[in-house]
Design a protein around this motif. Structure first.
Motif, PDB file in Angstrom:
ATOM      1  N   LEU B  42       0.830  -1.209   0.000  1.00 26.79           N
ATOM      2  CA  LEU B  42       0.000   0.000   0.000  1.00 26.79           C
ATOM      3  C   LEU B  42       0.857   1.249   0.000  1.00 26.79           C
ATOM      4  O   LEU B  42       0.656   2.159  -0.776  1.00 26.79           O
ATOM      5  CB  LEU B  42      -0.903   0.017   1.230  1.00 26.79           C
ATOM      6  N   LEU B  53       3.834  -0.853   4.417  1.00 19.73           N
ATOM      7  CA  LEU B  53       2.458  -1.173   4.795  1.00 19.73           C
ATOM      8  C   LEU B  53       1.797  -1.991   3.687  1.00 19.73           C
ATOM      9  O   LEU B  53       1.827  -1.598   2.518  1.00 19.73           O
ATOM     10  CB  LEU B  53       1.668   0.112   5.041  1.00 19.73           C
ATOM     11  N   ASP B  55      -1.553  -4.578   2.250  1.00 19.54           N
ATOM     12  CA  ASP B  55      -2.940  -4.996   2.363  1.00 19.54           C
ATOM     13  C   ASP B  55      -2.966  -6.519   2.321  1.00 19.54           C
ATOM     14  O   ASP B  55      -2.514  -7.126   1.352  1.00 19.54           O
ATOM     15  CB  ASP B  55      -3.756  -4.411   1.206  1.00 19.54           C
ATOM     16  N   GLU B  57      -5.773  -9.203   2.652  1.00 23.20           N
ATOM     17  CA  GLU B  57      -7.209  -9.509   2.743  1.00 23.20           C
ATOM     18  C   GLU B  57      -7.972  -8.464   3.542  1.00 23.20           C
ATOM     19  O   GLU B  57      -8.703  -8.785   4.482  1.00 23.20           O
ATOM     20  CB  GLU B  57      -7.405 -10.894   3.349  1.00 23.20           C
ATOM     21  N   ALA B  59      -6.955  -6.318   5.698  1.00 25.30           N
ATOM     22  CA  ALA B  59      -6.285  -5.814   6.897  1.00 25.30           C
ATOM     23  C   ALA B  59      -5.008  -5.092   6.473  1.00 25.30           C
ATOM     24  O   ALA B  59      -4.369  -5.474   5.502  1.00 25.30           O
ATOM     25  CB  ALA B  59      -5.950  -6.959   7.835  1.00 25.30           C
ATOM     26  N   GLN B  60      -4.656  -4.034   7.219  1.00 26.16           N
ATOM     27  CA  GLN B  60      -3.429  -3.300   6.912  1.00 26.16           C
ATOM     28  C   GLN B  60      -2.330  -3.771   7.842  1.00 26.16           C
ATOM     29  O   GLN B  60      -2.417  -3.586   9.052  1.00 26.16           O
ATOM     30  CB  GLN B  60      -3.663  -1.814   7.093  1.00 26.16           C
ATOM     31  N   ILE B  61      -1.290  -4.344   7.256  1.00 24.99           N
ATOM     32  CA  ILE B  61      -0.225  -4.929   8.059  1.00 24.99           C
ATOM     33  C   ILE B  61       1.076  -4.178   7.811  1.00 24.99           C
ATOM     34  O   ILE B  61       1.487  -3.999   6.664  1.00 24.99           O
ATOM     35  CB  ILE B  61      -0.019  -6.412   7.703  1.00 24.99           C
TER      36      ILE B  61
END
Lengths: 619, 83
Positions: B42, B53, B55, B57, B59-61
């Protein structure tokens, strides 16, 4: 009475649910032996009373952080008191994948539980459709109740379901001995995730749509330019608010205790009893309560930022810089807050999950220049530094003050760096985290949480601080001046004997016994040094903020001491003495005397070292 | 390729987690990062493009570059091309 324990992921709305159910009937206590709080409350289902426990949020039962261990030990029934009859598993409906992992672990351990499918409104809005009955089947028949905890929706049904579960006979299930080890293995995790995936396939009718709002907000909040600018702005604002909000309350508290002291002085005849009540007890309690505004307001700001979802973003933006010091991005919160006061700063270090990093942050935070050092710095700078302009517009005293702030922070960074290089952390640190979706904060939860923090400080750290203040009062007061003494009382006190005894050690720094004596009461609070010096030199006037008092004391200081001594004293205050409240709160937050002792030792060594160098540079 | 050299607006499939330590692997797993999952970069942090950062599924990880290096990925073959 049956006991219901709330478990769930961080940010699943567990606290909101707990607050909604218990309303004002909650109490906070520490878990035995550790410093994480547990919350108790009560709920009624019809006539029956249920006792509620709110456990720290966890992703799974293989614990790595302190909070996670508490929840794990509780679920594993290692804590013997108030065992749960039923668990309420709070699940974030917008993030089922992660929540289901924990629910399968509860099922596997044979626990009786009810699922609160929370934030169902948001999940519905984002187009998610679920086969709830099927989910319940998959979880071994555990009831699944959709809830919106903040609105109280579905909460009654949830409690009824929980109460019904308590009536079912508990099948005692022995947890296998190797379970704790097993659940850390990749094979186990892989199998559990497959189970979760398969369940999701079966229960999800319509998939949830992406949270576009969060991504849009992030395009500004994490923007290459606006992101850091916003972060900087928020940090400065936090610092400013901390000062401007706390100030009136602190003045009010101080005024209240001054009034109390005045009354006590009039009511109790002069003598040791009066001195004990006025200078010992009232001053001691006042010295504890004066920290409350800072603590409450800092936690309001932190909880707000956390609730909105910003704290994780701040950690993301600052991670690279802080990582060089071996600290996580979040460490900036305690380090910055400590510039107002180290007490709330140390308490806020809890937002750091990694134990080693949390300890290092706690140990270096008090090196930040807190507001209590300002009166001391102002006095000494006034004596030493001439009112000159540098570069035509910068005042030299201001520059020196700024230099002291900088020196404090750089020393803190240096200590963190050395700690990182010297002590290999027992558990490696990760950033690896999820940035939660943005949410509208729940003001009531924030206010209540921060007030609880303040209360816990008074209860847990207050006693240590109080006892130490009484001891210091004793040292300064006893054994008392002989008859026809011509010098102030303090000259004949134990503090003075200690000051004289230690004088040879401090002579290389240029300190005489009068300074070392004045250093003793300044353990209570640094700004006391100014009034203590005033007492030692018997300067007229009680009010240390009075202009003539400062002027008189300044002229005595500049006559009595060389530039080297005064500079050394200034540098001494960058590191020591750390006030007793710092030690008290550090003992509470680190769970023992080890860290405060290490901390006291290293700050004394640094103070001595740098003062020594300074004294010789300026002599 | 490794995840740390991922490009924005391109979807990747996770092939493997290159860590021998169970604890690290399971940490990845619990954040939803395991073989077969789609992942997309992202944004990068403003300073030195680290951390990153992703994406995963929805969720932002956030992962540091070092952490992203432990994730082996391949380009996702667009289904439309195959059909």
């Amino acid at each position: 009475m049956s006991t219901v324990a709330l478990v769930g992921l961080p940010n699943s709305g567990k606290s909101s649910l707990f607050n909604y159910i218990t309303g004002n009937r909650q109490r906070v206590a520490n878990f035995p032996g550790i410093t994480v709080e547990k919350k108790f409350g009560e709920a009624f289902v019809g006539e029956e009373k249920l006792s509620l426990i709110d456990l720290p949020g966890v992703y799974t039962l293989d614990a790595s952080s302190l909070d996670e261990k508490i929840t794990r030990d509780y679920v594993f029934e290692k804590v013997k008191d108030d065992e749960a009859d039923v668990f309420v598993l709070v699940v974030d409906a917008t993030n089922l994948k992660k929540s289901l992992y924990l629910s399968f672990q509860l099922k596997e351990l044979g626990k009786k539980f009810v699922v609160a499918l929370n934030m169902i409104d948001i999940a519905n809005k984002r187009g998610q459709k679920l086969d709830i009955e099927r989910l319940s089947q998959k979880l071994g028949g555990a009831p699944v109740i959709p809830t919106v905890a903040t609105e109280g929706e579905g909460v009654e049904q949830l409690l009824i379901a929980a109460q019904k579960m308590t009536l079912i006979e508990h099948q005692k299930f022995e947890i296998p001995n190797d379970y704790q080890r097993k659940i850390k293995e990749t094979e186990y995790v892989r199998a559990k995730l497959a189970e979760v995936d398969q369940t999701l396939d079966e229960i999800v009718i319509d998939k949830i749509k992406a949270d576009t709002v969060t991504q849009q907000i992030d395009s500004y909040v994490l923007h290459p330019f606006f992101g850091p600018a916003l972060l900087f702005g928020i940090l400065i604002l936090t610092f400013q608010l901390l000062f401007s909000w706390s100030d009136p309350f602190m003045e009010l508290i101080e005024m209240g205790f001054e009034g109390l002291a005045n009354i006590a002085t009039q009511v109790i005849p002069a003598g040791y009893l009066q001195s004990l009540v006025v200078d010992g007890i009232i001053a001691g309690v006042g010295g504890i309560l004066v920290f409350l505004p800072h603590i409450v307001f800092l936690f309001m700001i932190i909880y707000f930022l956390e609730d909105v979802g910003y704290l994780g973003r701040a950690a993301f933006l600052l991670d690279f810089i802080m990582r060089k010091l071996g600290l996580p991005g979040k460490a900036v919160v305690p380090l910055l807050s400590s510039h107002a006061c180290a007490i709330p700063g140390i308490m806020s270090a809890r937002i750091i999950e990694n134990r080693f990093q949390r300890m290092v942050t706690i140990m270096i935070s008090p090196l930040a220049t807190c507001s209590a050092r300002l009166p001391v710095y102002t006095l000494l700078i006034g004596v030493i530094v001439p009112q000159k302009e540098v570069l035509g517009f910068l005042g030299l005293p201001g520059l020196v003050l700024f230099g002291l702030y900088l020196f404090g922070m750089l020393s803190a960074f240096a200590v963190a760096f050395i700690a990182k290089k010297t002590f290999a952390p027992t558990s490696p640190s990760y950033l690896m985290m999820e940035l939660p979706p943005y949410r509208i904060p729940k003001i009531w939860t924030i206010v209540r949480g921060s007030l609880q923090k303040g209360w816990i400080f008074v209860k847990k750290a207050g006693t240590v601080i109080f006892v130490l203040s009484i001891i210091i009062w004793g040292l300064v007061t006893f054994p008392g001046a002989p008859k026809n003494a011509d010098k102030p009382n303090i000259h004949y006190s134990y503090a003075a004997s200690i000051g004289r005894t230690f004088e040879p050690i401090f002579r290389p720094l240029g300190f005489d016994w009068k300074i070392t004596t004045a250093l003793i009461p300044s353990f209570a609070a640094r700004e006391v040094l100014v009034s203590a010096l005033g007492t030692v030199y018997a300067v007229e006037g009680e009010d240390t903020e009075d202009e003539s008092f400062v002027r008189d004391l300044s002229s005595i200081m500049s006559n009595e001491y060389s530039l080297g001594t005064l500079m050394a004293l200034l540098i001494w205050f960058v590191f020591a003495p750390q006030c007793i409240a710092t030690f008290g709160v550090m003992k509470k937050e680190t769970g023992g005397y080890k860290m405060p002792i290490i901390f006291g030792t290293y700050t004394l060594v640094m103070a001595y070292f740098f003062s020594f160098i300074t004294y010789h540079l300026f002599s | 390729m490794k995840l740390d050299s991922a490009q924005k607006k391109v979807r990747y499939i996770i092939k493997n987690i290159l860590s021998v330590e169970d604890e690290i692997t399971s940490r990845f797993y619990k954040l939803g990062i395991f073989p077969g999952i789609e992942i997309e970069l992202l944004r990068k942090a403003p300073i030195f493009s680290d951390p990153l950062l992703f994406d995963v599924e929805g969720a932002q990880i956030a992962l540091t570059k070092g952490e992203a290096q432990l994730v082996e990925v391949e380009l996702k073959q667009e289904l439309s091309c195959q059909q």
